[in-house]
Enzyme design. Structure first.
Site, PDB file in Angstrom:
ATOM      1  N   ASP A  13     -13.055 -57.551  55.716  1.00 32.13           N
ATOM      2  CA  ASP A  13     -13.964 -58.454  56.439  1.00 32.13           C
ATOM      3  C   ASP A  13     -14.953 -59.150  55.524  1.00 32.13           C
ATOM      4  O   ASP A  13     -16.070 -59.490  55.935  1.00 32.13           O
ATOM      5  CB  ASP A  13     -14.730 -57.688  57.542  1.00 32.13           C
ATOM      6  N   LYS A  16     -12.384 -63.332  53.744  1.00 31.31           N
ATOM      7  CA  LYS A  16     -11.160 -63.826  53.075  1.00 31.31           C
ATOM      8  C   LYS A  16     -10.574 -65.019  53.821  1.00 31.31           C
ATOM      9  O   LYS A  16     -10.052 -65.944  53.219  1.00 31.31           O
ATOM     10  CB  LYS A  16     -10.104 -62.701  53.007  1.00 31.31           C
ATOM     11  N   GLY A  40      -8.040 -59.197  60.745  1.00 27.93           N
ATOM     12  CA  GLY A  40      -8.600 -60.241  61.593  1.00 27.93           C
ATOM     13  C   GLY A  40      -9.335 -61.204  60.689  1.00 27.93           C
ATOM     14  O   GLY A  40     -10.367 -60.857  60.121  1.00 27.93           O
ATOM     15  N   HIS A  41      -8.754 -62.387  60.460  1.00 26.97           N
ATOM     16  CA  HIS A  41      -9.343 -63.363  59.543  1.00 26.97           C
ATOM     17  C   HIS A  41      -9.855 -64.540  60.359  1.00 26.97           C
ATOM     18  O   HIS A  41      -9.103 -65.177  61.091  1.00 26.97           O
ATOM     19  CB  HIS A  41      -8.296 -63.821  58.517  1.00 26.97           C
ATOM     20  N   GLN A 223      -7.344 -56.751  54.502  1.00 22.52           N
ATOM     21  CA  GLN A 223      -8.163 -55.556  54.219  1.00 22.52           C
ATOM     22  C   GLN A 223      -8.912 -55.742  52.884  1.00 22.52           C
ATOM     23  O   GLN A 223      -9.245 -56.848  52.546  1.00 22.52           O
ATOM     24  CB  GLN A 223      -7.308 -54.284  54.220  1.00 22.52           C
TER      25      GLN A 223
HETATM   26  P1  GDP Z   1     -11.924 -61.447  56.684  1.00 25.06           P
HETATM   27  O1  GDP Z   1     -11.237 -60.362  57.438  1.00 25.06           O
HETATM   28  O2  GDP Z   1     -12.197 -61.062  55.268  1.00 25.06           O
HETATM   29  O3  GDP Z   1     -11.245 -62.771  56.786  1.00 25.06           O
HETATM   30  O4  GDP Z   1     -13.360 -61.601  57.368  1.00 25.06           O
HETATM   31  P2  GDP Z   1     -13.659 -61.697  58.965  1.00 25.06           P
HETATM   32  O5  GDP Z   1     -13.222 -63.020  59.443  1.00 25.06           O
HETATM   33  O6  GDP Z   1     -13.115 -60.499  59.652  1.00 25.06           O
HETATM   34  O7  GDP Z   1     -15.228 -61.507  58.979  1.00 25.06           O
HETATM   35  C1  GDP Z   1     -16.069 -62.412  58.338  1.00 25.06           C
HETATM   36  C2  GDP Z   1     -16.981 -63.038  59.414  1.00 25.06           C
HETATM   37  O8  GDP Z   1     -18.058 -63.698  58.783  1.00 25.06           O
HETATM   38  C3  GDP Z   1     -16.290 -64.103  60.245  1.00 25.06           C
HETATM   39  O9  GDP Z   1     -16.827 -64.097  61.535  1.00 25.06           O
HETATM   40  C4  GDP Z   1     -16.641 -65.398  59.531  1.00 25.06           C
HETATM   41  O10 GDP Z   1     -16.633 -66.538  60.394  1.00 25.06           O
HETATM   42  C5  GDP Z   1     -18.027 -65.089  59.080  1.00 25.06           C
HETATM   43  N1  GDP Z   1     -18.441 -65.739  57.817  1.00 25.06           N
HETATM   44  C6  GDP Z   1     -17.696 -66.031  56.711  1.00 25.06           C
HETATM   45  N2  GDP Z   1     -18.485 -66.509  55.714  1.00 25.06           N
HETATM   46  C7  GDP Z   1     -19.738 -66.519  56.208  1.00 25.06           C
HETATM   47  C8  GDP Z   1     -21.012 -66.861  55.640  1.00 25.06           C
HETATM   48  O11 GDP Z   1     -21.129 -67.245  54.494  1.00 25.06           O
HETATM   49  N3  GDP Z   1     -22.111 -66.709  56.445  1.00 25.06           N
HETATM   50  C9  GDP Z   1     -22.024 -66.257  57.731  1.00 25.06           C
HETATM   51  N4  GDP Z   1     -23.139 -66.137  58.434  1.00 25.06           N
HETATM   52  N5  GDP Z   1     -20.842 -65.924  58.285  1.00 25.06           N
HETATM   53  C10 GDP Z   1     -19.722 -66.041  57.532  1.00 25.06           C
HETATM   54  P1  IMO Z   2      -9.323 -57.573  57.404  1.00 31.93           P
HETATM   55  O1  IMO Z   2      -8.044 -58.151  56.822  1.00 31.93           O
HETATM   56  C1  IMO Z   2     -11.808 -54.037  57.978  1.00 31.93           C
HETATM   57  C2  IMO Z   2      -9.699 -50.228  58.503  1.00 31.93           C
HETATM   58  C3  IMO Z   2      -9.804 -49.534  59.842  1.00 31.93           C
HETATM   59  C4  IMO Z   2      -9.710 -48.084  59.394  1.00 31.93           C
HETATM   60  C5  IMO Z   2      -8.706 -48.146  58.249  1.00 31.93           C
HETATM   61  C6  IMO Z   2      -7.289 -47.780  58.661  1.00 31.93           C
HETATM   62  O2  IMO Z   2      -9.819 -58.276  58.592  1.00 31.93           O
HETATM   63  O3  IMO Z   2     -10.332 -57.412  56.310  1.00 31.93           O
HETATM   64  P2  IMO Z   2      -5.414 -49.083  60.031  1.00 31.93           P
HETATM   65  O4  IMO Z   2      -5.396 -49.604  61.429  1.00 31.93           O
HETATM   66  O5  IMO Z   2      -5.189 -50.123  58.982  1.00 31.93           O
HETATM   67  O6  IMO Z   2      -4.514 -47.893  59.844  1.00 31.93           O
HETATM   68  O7  IMO Z   2      -6.916 -48.510  59.828  1.00 31.93           O
HETATM   69  O8  IMO Z   2      -8.733 -49.475  57.780  1.00 31.93           O
HETATM   70  N1  IMO Z   2      -9.211 -51.634  58.547  1.00 31.93           N
HETATM   71  C7  IMO Z   2      -9.985 -52.699  58.355  1.00 31.93           C
HETATM   72  N2  IMO Z   2     -11.330 -52.795  58.175  1.00 31.93           N
HETATM   73  N3  IMO Z   2     -11.034 -55.152  57.939  1.00 31.93           N
HETATM   74  C8  IMO Z   2      -9.697 -55.074  58.102  1.00 31.93           C
HETATM   75  O9  IMO Z   2      -8.882 -56.128  57.922  1.00 31.93           O
HETATM   76  C9  IMO Z   2      -9.125 -53.819  58.370  1.00 31.93           C
HETATM   77  N4  IMO Z   2      -7.867 -53.379  58.608  1.00 31.93           N
HETATM   78  C10 IMO Z   2      -7.930 -52.047  58.697  1.00 31.93           C
HETATM   79  O10 IMO Z   2     -11.012 -49.832  60.487  1.00 31.93           O
HETATM   80  O11 IMO Z   2     -10.935 -47.687  58.849  1.00 31.93           O
HETATM   81 MG    MG Z   3     -11.498 -59.230  59.169  1.00 32.33          MG
END
Ligand code: GDP
Ligand code: IMO
Ligand code: MG
Length: 442
Positions: A13, A16, A40-41, A223
């Site tokens: 999270d 990416k 979840g991206h 991840q």
């Molecule tokens: P990922 O799994 O690495 O793609 O990250 P996620 O999408 O799960 O979580 C990142 C969250 O932060 C998302 O809701 C993005 O829209 C948000 N986000 C990304 N960059 C920024 C930033 O620079 N500032 C803020 N406030 N939110 C951001």
């Molecule tokens: P993105 O790509 C954050 C965590 C779960 C748990 C561990 C194992 O959005 O960064 P799993 O279901 O993979 O067997 O769970 O990994 N986990 C993540 N945490 N971002 C993710 O993906 C994750 N995918 C799995 O919360 O701790």
């Molecule tokens: Mg994510």
């Protein structure tokens, strides 16, 4: 021409999705190489928010080819829902290709994931419950169903009949769950196969052709480094290899075809699920970070645990992935704080520890050693160059780069595409190369 891997440098999270979307502009092909619908991206484009689980974040560019690689695990139902959602928003999914050798997540994988978590009680991992671990376990046990089996009706029937009967013993005897009806599952998955068949390709060959044609390839990790099965906080990890090296295996390319690695890290740290987290703050500033950063899981909606930036794991991520440059995201989330702490090392039973310990039990005993920096207490969200940033924010970034011994190429100060500061070209910038023991380039 550059083939680039984008990886998460923390526990996932990191943003990416945003960074991949940003770089996809100059990519011809975007490849997801591991993980499944646990990811979840999020990509924000103007007033639209896209949440992608399996489909590479490059899908929002109509010309970009997107490949779901061999190292991923595919839940067809969720993938089809994701395709439908994008199509409904007028995003073409014609350019999506699926590796024929990726493994398929079946209903028994989800059931076993959730039931085994419950059975573990206090020892649970806190998985996403999406069947990821059991799908990879079957791959290793060599009883997995691959995409090429899914699209072969006769093969699928034979294989699933055997596998479901085998899994039913586990469901009934070990977990006290009702058995699955093989015919019903086969019928359901035949429908999915029909829908996905046109997308199925020899992904490794497609990627190799793209390399030969000198097209730009972006490998999108899911991840993060600390969730890596081999190099993360085992057993509190996922079941695949999110590290940059995983791109070679998961996409089916040789290491010589990868030019560059970009590490994405938040300006603080979050983690979802169980496992040690030295800089975690369960209240106070932790709550401020959670609120301002909207730190709730994209996939499960769970509240993310929040803490200060941990430069020990940052340095570790730079080493394990061979990171050439960094993208630091969510700097704006720190805007209101009067002071900001950074963990520079740990203390274990009175002894200083500068390196990430591989044992989770030892890691759980690590107490962070902090340096405190002044905050800037003003908004950075409208900054578009380094010069626009308050001095304290710039100093903070410089300090992170110094601690991690890697240059920062991108700074993100908001979720949307334009809330980005490009410090240096992340794709064509100089290679970091090797560092000496003090982190100085040699
Ligand atoms: P990922 O799994 O690495 O793609 O990250 P996620 O999408 O799960 O979580 C990142 C969250 O932060 C998302 O809701 C993005 O829209 C948000 N986000 C990304 N960059 C920024 C930033 O620079 N500032 C803020 N406030 N939110 C951001
Ligand atoms: P993105 O790509 C954050 C965590 C779960 C748990 C561990 C194992 O959005 O960064 P799993 O279901 O993979 O067997 O769970 O990994 N986990 C993540 N945490 N971002 C993710 O993906 C994750 N995918 C799995 O919360 O701790
Ligand atoms: Mg994510």
């Amino acid at each position: 021409m550059a083939n680039v891997v984008v990886i998460g440098a923390q526990w996932g999270d990191e943003g990416k999705g945003k960074v991949t979307d940003l770089l996809s502009k100059s990519a011809d092909v975007v490849v997801r190489y591991q993980g499944g619908v646990n990811a979840g991206h999020t990509v924000v484009v103007k007033d639209q928010t896209f949440k992608l689980h399996l489909i590479p974040s490059g899908i929002l560019y109509p010309e970009t080819e997107c490949i779901i690689g061999s190292g991923t695990v595919i839940d067809p139902k969720t993938l089809i829902e994701e395709l439908d959602r994008l199509e409904a928003l007028n995003i073409s999914t014609q350019n999506l290709m699926i590796s024929q050798t990726a493994h398929v997540t079946m209903p028994y994988h989800r059931l076993i994931d959730q039931a085994s978590e419950e059975r573990r009680g206090n020892h649970k991992i806190g998985t996403t419950g999406r069947g990821i671990g059991p799908t990879y376990a079957d791959k290793s046990e060599r009883i997995g169903i691959r995409i090429l089996d899914l699209i072969d009706p006769e093969g699928l029937r034979k294989q699933l009949n055997w596998t479901i009967n085998y899994k039913n013993v586990i469901l009934e005897k070990l977990y006290d769950l009702p058995p699955l009806d093989p015919e019903a599952v086969i019928d359901e998955y035949e429908q999915y196969a029909q829908r996905l068949r046109p997308h199925v390709v020899d992904a490794s060959l497609k990627i190799y052709d793209a390399v030969q044609e000198k097209r730009n390839i972006l490998f999108e990790g899911a991840q993060g480094t600390l969730l890596d099965l081999d190099h993360g906080t085992y057993p509190y990890v996922t079941s695949s290899n999110p590290v940059a090296g995983g791109a070679c295996v998961g996409a089916g390319v040789g290491p010589t075809m990868i030019d560059r690695v970009i590490g994405v890290a938040k300006a603080y740290t979050t983690r979802v699920g169980e496992g040690p987290f030295p800089t975690e703050m369960t209240e106070g500033v932790g709550d401020i970070l959670c609120d301002r950063g909207a730190e709730f899981g994209t996939t499960t909606g769970r509240k993310r645990r929040c803490g200060w930036f941990d430069a020990v794991i940052g340095r570790y991520a730079v080493r394990i992935n061979g990171i050439d440059c960094l993208a630091i995201t969510k700097l704006d989330v720190l805007d209101e704080l009067d002071e900001i702490k950074v963990c520079v090392a740990y203390e274990i039973d009175g002894t200083r520890c500068d390196n990430f310990p591989s044992s989770s039990r030892l890691f759980a005993r690590c107490k962070p050693i902090y340096e405190t920096l002044p905050g800037w207490q003003q908004s950075t969200m409208n900054c578009r160059t380094l010069e626009d940033l308050p001095k304290q924010a710039l100093d903070y970034l410089k300090y992170l780069a110094e601690l991690m011994a890697a240059p920062i190429a991108v700074v993100s100060i908001g979720a949307s595409r334009d809330q980005t500061i490009i410090v240096e070209d992340p794709i064509h910038g100089p290679k970091r190369g090797l560092l000496d023991a003090n982190g100085t380039p040699v």
